[in-house]
Design a protein around this motif. Structure first.
Motif, PDB file in Angstrom:
ATOM      1  N   LEU A 281       0.846  -1.189   0.000  1.00  0.00           N
ATOM      2  CA  LEU A 281       0.000   0.000   0.000  1.00  0.00           C
ATOM      3  C   LEU A 281       0.884   1.243   0.000  1.00  0.00           C
ATOM      4  N   PRO A 282       0.576   2.215  -0.852  1.00  0.00           N
ATOM      5  CA  PRO A 282       1.413   3.434  -0.897  1.00  0.00           C
ATOM      6  C   PRO A 282       1.489   4.095   0.473  1.00  0.00           C
ATOM      7  N   GLN A 283       2.689   4.288   0.987  1.00  0.00           N
ATOM      8  CA  GLN A 283       2.874   4.754   2.357  1.00  0.00           C
ATOM      9  C   GLN A 283       2.812   6.270   2.494  1.00  0.00           C
ATOM     10  N   LYS A 284       3.213   6.992   1.458  1.00  0.00           N
ATOM     11  CA  LYS A 284       3.298   8.444   1.540  1.00  0.00           C
ATOM     12  C   LYS A 284       2.259   9.116   0.650  1.00  0.00           C
ATOM     13  N   LYS A 285       1.795  10.286   1.074  1.00  0.00           N
ATOM     14  CA  LYS A 285       0.827  11.033   0.285  1.00  0.00           C
ATOM     15  C   LYS A 285       1.375  11.295  -1.113  1.00  0.00           C
ATOM     16  N   GLY A 286       0.561  10.983  -2.107  1.00  0.00           N
ATOM     17  CA  GLY A 286       0.955  11.188  -3.496  1.00  0.00           C
ATOM     18  C   GLY A 286       1.599   9.984  -4.143  1.00  0.00           C
ATOM     19  N   ALA A 287       1.951   8.963  -3.355  1.00  0.00           N
ATOM     20  CA  ALA A 287       2.583   7.777  -3.905  1.00  0.00           C
ATOM     21  C   ALA A 287       1.568   6.934  -4.674  1.00  0.00           C
ATOM     22  N   HIS A 288       2.008   6.356  -5.791  1.00  0.00           N
ATOM     23  CA  HIS A 288       1.146   5.554  -6.658  1.00  0.00           C
ATOM     24  C   HIS A 288       1.704   4.147  -6.830  1.00  0.00           C
ATOM     25  N   VAL A 289       0.793   3.208  -7.046  1.00  0.00           N
ATOM     26  CA  VAL A 289       1.151   1.860  -7.470  1.00  0.00           C
ATOM     27  C   VAL A 289       0.247   1.522  -8.656  1.00  0.00           C
ATOM     28  N   GLN A 290       0.841   1.177  -9.785  1.00  0.00           N
ATOM     29  CA  GLN A 290       0.077   0.839 -10.974  1.00  0.00           C
ATOM     30  C   GLN A 290      -0.115  -0.676 -11.047  1.00  0.00           C
ATOM     31  N   LEU A 291      -1.359  -1.116 -11.277  1.00  0.00           N
ATOM     32  CA  LEU A 291      -1.656  -2.523 -11.457  1.00  0.00           C
ATOM     33  C   LEU A 291      -2.265  -2.733 -12.836  1.00  0.00           C
ATOM     34  N   SER A 292      -1.659  -3.603 -13.617  1.00  0.00           N
ATOM     35  CA  SER A 292      -2.215  -3.945 -14.924  1.00  0.00           C
ATOM     36  C   SER A 292      -3.474  -4.779 -14.729  1.00  0.00           C
ATOM     37  N   GLN A 293      -4.193  -5.012 -15.804  1.00  0.00           N
ATOM     38  CA  GLN A 293      -5.405  -5.825 -15.708  1.00  0.00           C
ATOM     39  C   GLN A 293      -5.091  -7.216 -15.165  1.00  0.00           C
ATOM     40  N   GLU A 294      -3.962  -7.787 -15.567  1.00  0.00           N
ATOM     41  CA  GLU A 294      -3.588  -9.120 -15.105  1.00  0.00           C
ATOM     42  C   GLU A 294      -3.224  -9.117 -13.618  1.00  0.00           C
ATOM     43  N   GLN A 295      -2.661  -8.019 -13.124  1.00  0.00           N
ATOM     44  CA  GLN A 295      -2.248  -7.932 -11.723  1.00  0.00           C
ATOM     45  C   GLN A 295      -3.390  -7.547 -10.786  1.00  0.00           C
ATOM     46  N   ALA A 296      -4.427  -6.942 -11.319  1.00  0.00           N
ATOM     47  CA  ALA A 296      -5.489  -6.344 -10.513  1.00  0.00           C
ATOM     48  C   ALA A 296      -6.484  -7.397 -10.018  1.00  0.00           C
ATOM     49  N   PRO A 297      -7.236  -7.078  -8.968  1.00  0.00           N
ATOM     50  CA  PRO A 297      -8.279  -7.981  -8.488  1.00  0.00           C
ATOM     51  C   PRO A 297      -9.463  -8.003  -9.438  1.00  0.00           C
ATOM     52  N   ASP A 298     -10.232  -9.069  -9.370  1.00  0.00           N
ATOM     53  CA  ASP A 298     -11.512  -9.129 -10.080  1.00  0.00           C
ATOM     54  C   ASP A 298     -12.524  -8.384  -9.216  1.00  0.00           C
ATOM     55  N   LEU A 299     -12.900  -7.192  -9.630  1.00  0.00           N
ATOM     56  CA  LEU A 299     -13.745  -6.336  -8.794  1.00  0.00           C
ATOM     57  C   LEU A 299     -15.103  -6.963  -8.518  1.00  0.00           C
ATOM     58  N   GLY A 300     -15.596  -7.749  -9.451  1.00  0.00           N
ATOM     59  CA  GLY A 300     -16.879  -8.399  -9.238  1.00  0.00           C
ATOM     60  C   GLY A 300     -16.825  -9.443  -8.143  1.00  0.00           C
ATOM     61  N   LYS A 301     -15.663 -10.082  -7.965  1.00  0.00           N
ATOM     62  CA  LYS A 301     -15.529 -11.126  -6.963  1.00  0.00           C
ATOM     63  C   LYS A 301     -15.289 -10.566  -5.564  1.00  0.00           C
ATOM     64  N   ILE A 302     -14.968  -9.277  -5.470  1.00  0.00           N
ATOM     65  CA  ILE A 302     -14.809  -8.660  -4.139  1.00  0.00           C
ATOM     66  C   ILE A 302     -16.165  -8.471  -3.477  1.00  0.00           C
ATOM     67  N   LEU A 303     -17.191  -8.199  -4.260  1.00  0.00           N
ATOM     68  CA  LEU A 303     -18.512  -7.898  -3.712  1.00  0.00           C
ATOM     69  C   LEU A 303     -19.050  -9.072  -2.898  1.00  0.00           C
TER      70      LEU A 303
END
Length: 255
Positions: free
Chosen positions: A170-192
């Motif tokens: 998780l980005p620790q500092k204000k303004g920090a970003h982490v980019q996740l590609s589609q393959e790296q990202a969670p399935d948003l439908g399965k989180i629900l």
């Protein structure tokens, strides 16, 4: 409730500084810029609704007395999927800005998923009970109106979908970003949460400018994160929750 045209410009600016935070003035969850003082932090009066609004969020959901509405569940259809994410520490929460074709339909209107973020502890309460965390999915229709889907989070099993984000640090500092590609990202439908009833009510943004006219859809079933996942978020943010606001005789529906 549709947002009046005069508010569309404001909402567009708010969305640009996600999660629905105005950049007009600094605000926080404690001290002189805490929720009790939000209304006075903007010289233009754009935060006045935080104090004067009568349909504010979050609220304590009195689940035992919610009105049962049979048609409500049939009018809700959520279509989320795996999509690229830009995960950012915006100084108030960990927020994932979403691209791709993620949408939901509610009462005949289509909303596009813009972002999701987290609060700890939960902002909403269920019959006086507060939870370790709360997750918000922020959706916007073409007319600018907003619908926020929310789920309370309890300590339990590891959430394998959200671990896609947690494992990238998780980005620790204000303004920090982490980019996740589609393959790296969670399935948003399965989180629900699956097979869950919902609460429905009209409220507001839970952050300045506290704009009203927001449709809220809350899952009754809880999400689970492991103690380590909750601790990892709380090591970055804790106490980033607005206190519960008065219901003011609003109707709260349950499907």
């Amino acid at each position: 409730m549709l947002v009046k045209p005069i508010r569309l410009k404001l909402i567009a600016c708010v969305l640009a500084t996600l999660p629905l935070y105005s950049a007009a003035s600094e605000w926080s969850y404690s001290g002189h810029n805490s929720p009790d003082h939000w209304a006075g932090l903007d010289a233009n009066g754009d935060y006045a609704t935080c104090a004067k609004g009568t349909h504010q969020s979050p609220i304590d959901i009195p689940s035992t007395s919610a009105t049962h509405v049979k048609a409500a569940s049939a009018s809700l259809s959520i279509n989320y999927q795996r999509s690229p994410l830009d995960v950012v520490n915006n100084g108030h929460s960990i927020q994932a800005n979403v691209t791709g074709d993620n949408s939901l339909q509610f009462q005949g209107k289509t909303y596009k998923l813009v972002q999701f973020h987290f609060h700890s502890p939960s902002e909403h309460l269920y019959s006086g009970k507060r939870f370790p965390m709360e997750m918000h999915w922020v959706n916007q229709a073409s007319d600018g109106s907003l619908l926020v889907v929310a789920a309370m989070i309890k300590s339990g099993d590891k959430n394998t979908q959200l671990e896609h984000i947690w494992s990238k640090m998780l980005p620790q500092k204000k303004g920090a970003h982490v980019q996740l590609s589609q393959e790296q990202a969670p399935d948003l439908g399965k989180i629900l949460p699956s097979s869950s009833k919902h609460f429905f009510y009209k409220g507001s943004l839970t952050t300045p400018p506290c704009t009203e006219g927001v449709q809220w859809v809350l899952f009754e079933k809880l999400l689970e994160l492991s103690p380590d996942q909750i601790s990892a978020f709380q090591s970055v943010f804790t106490g980033n929750n607005r206190p519960a606001e008065a219901i003011n005789q609003r109707e709260i529906d349950e499907d």
